[in-house]
Scaffold this active site. Structure first.
Site, short mmCIF file in Angstrom:
data_model
loop_
_atom_site.label_atom_id
_atom_site.label_comp_id
_atom_site.label_asym_id
_atom_site.label_seq_id
_atom_site.Cartn_x
_atom_site.Cartn_y
_atom_site.Cartn_z
N SER A 116 0.84 -1.20 0.00
CA SER A 116 0.00 0.00 0.00
C SER A 116 0.88 1.26 0.00
O SER A 116 1.69 1.44 -0.90
CB SER A 116 -0.97 -0.04 1.18
OG SER A 116 -1.97 0.94 1.04
N ASP B 171 -9.40 -4.34 -5.63
CA ASP B 171 -8.87 -3.13 -5.00
C ASP B 171 -9.33 -1.92 -5.79
O ASP B 171 -9.26 -1.90 -7.03
CB ASP B 171 -7.34 -3.22 -5.01
CG ASP B 171 -6.64 -2.10 -4.26
OD1 ASP B 171 -7.31 -1.16 -3.81
OD2 ASP B 171 -5.40 -2.19 -4.14
N HIS C 145 -7.80 -4.83 -1.48
CA HIS C 145 -6.63 -4.13 -0.97
C HIS C 145 -6.22 -4.69 0.39
O HIS C 145 -7.06 -4.94 1.26
CB HIS C 145 -6.96 -2.64 -0.84
CG HIS C 145 -5.77 -1.78 -0.56
ND1 HIS C 145 -4.92 -1.35 -1.55
CD2 HIS C 145 -5.29 -1.27 0.60
CE1 HIS C 145 -3.97 -0.61 -1.02
NE2 HIS C 145 -4.16 -0.54 0.29
#
Length: 318
Positions: A167, A264, A294
């Site tokens: 991320s 995501d 995600h």
């Protein structure tokens, strides 16, 4: 005498971070990201030793080192940057700590998990600067020989260093990798591993319409407003890697591995960037997990996709 105007909340990330109109920041209940570290025995992998080291006392930069079990030869190094939208988490966050234990045990790598300073108290590029400083510290360790940290001196293979992040940490690993490509280093960066990197942009993509309980579009927008330099939008080069094409022109940039979650909200932008890199002849591998969201590696660490992602990362490191 004029009446004092009370500061107003201008950004609120789920009550965890509140930014006020006078620039002050109040951090609320971060129980979901508690620094209480679970015991290794609660997980199904071999015990992994770990310790904290200070990288730069002046700015409070530190890292958590993880030693792979049964180390009989020099181990590759994973210089790891955690996620959290540049605003939350640390190496001590339980799920981050657990992942690093698992990587050390299953990948046979020495993990250096970096605690960069967080926004909005320290907006970007502070996180990048701290992360570059961590790479510089690793170089100094390689050059220090007998005075280096004992674990690194005895077990680290400085010719096999991988930058890895998930991320926001993937975004950081990307920027550190670009910087390293244009810098003479005494250690060798063998690859950059980007797990669903946190990229953004002003133009909305189709995947941003996905419904997600992990990272919603609203949450993503708030985090960018908290992390980017004041007055910037999501087309800042810190956010959108397609804005400044010249930044990835370095021919010697290390090979890159992208781990993309198909559900995501950020997946379209990640895949657009992968296509951009391919067209310019960069060495990249892309693995898409169609049904995952995600952060899947951390939300479902023992799941099939996470196990497969570890295998892919292991193969990339060979």
């Amino acid at each position: 005498m004029s009446e004092k105007i009370e500061a107003q909340v201008i950004e609120d990330f789920g009550g965890v971070i509140k930014l006020y109109s006078d620039g002050s920041v109040v951090r609320g209940d971060e129980s979901a990201f508690s620094s209480i570290i679970p015991e290794p025995d609660t997980f199904n992998f071999k015990h992994v030793e770990y310790k904290d080291v200070v990288m730069d006392e002046e700015i409070g930069l530190w890292a958590r080192l993880y030693l792979p079990p049964e180390t009989t030869s020099k181990a590759p190094i994973l210089l790891y940057y955690h996620g959290g939208g540049f605003c939350i988490c640390s190496p001590a966050t339980p799920v981050v700590h657990r992942a690093c234990q698992m990587w050390a045990a299953t990948l046979g790598a020495l993990i250096v998990s970096v605690d960069y300073r967080l926004a909005p108290e320290h907006r970007l590029p502070c996180g990048y600067q701290d992360s570059n400083a961590a790479l510089h510290w690793l170089q100094l360790q390689a050059a220090a020989a007998e005075s280096a940290d004992p674990w690194l001196r005895s077990h680290a293979d400085f010719s096999r260093v991988f930058l890895v992040g998930d991320s926001a940490g993937g975004n950081i690993a990307h920027h550190v990798g670009l910087w390293a490509a244009g810098t003479k280093l005494e250690i060798e960066i063998k690859g950059v591993i980007l797990m669903y990197p946190y990229f953004g942009g002003e133009e909305r993509t189709s995947s941003e319409k996905f419904s997600s309980t992990v990272l919603s579009l609203e949450q993503s927008d708030v985090l960018w407003r908290l992390a980017l330099p004041v007055g910037s939008n999501r087309d800042h080069p810190f956010s959108n890697p397609l804005i400044e094409e010249a930044t990835i022109s370095a021919p010697d940039i290390a090979p890159m591995l992208f781990v993309v979650a198909g559900r995501d909200i950020l997946s379209d932008r990640q895949l657009q960037y992968c296509e951009f890199l391919k067209k310019r002849g960069k060495q990249i591998r892309v693995h898409v997990y169609d049904e995952e969201d995600h952060g899947f590696f951390f939300t479902k660490m023992e799941g099939q996709a996470s196990v497969e992602a570890l295998r892919v990362i292991s193969d990339f490191m060979k």
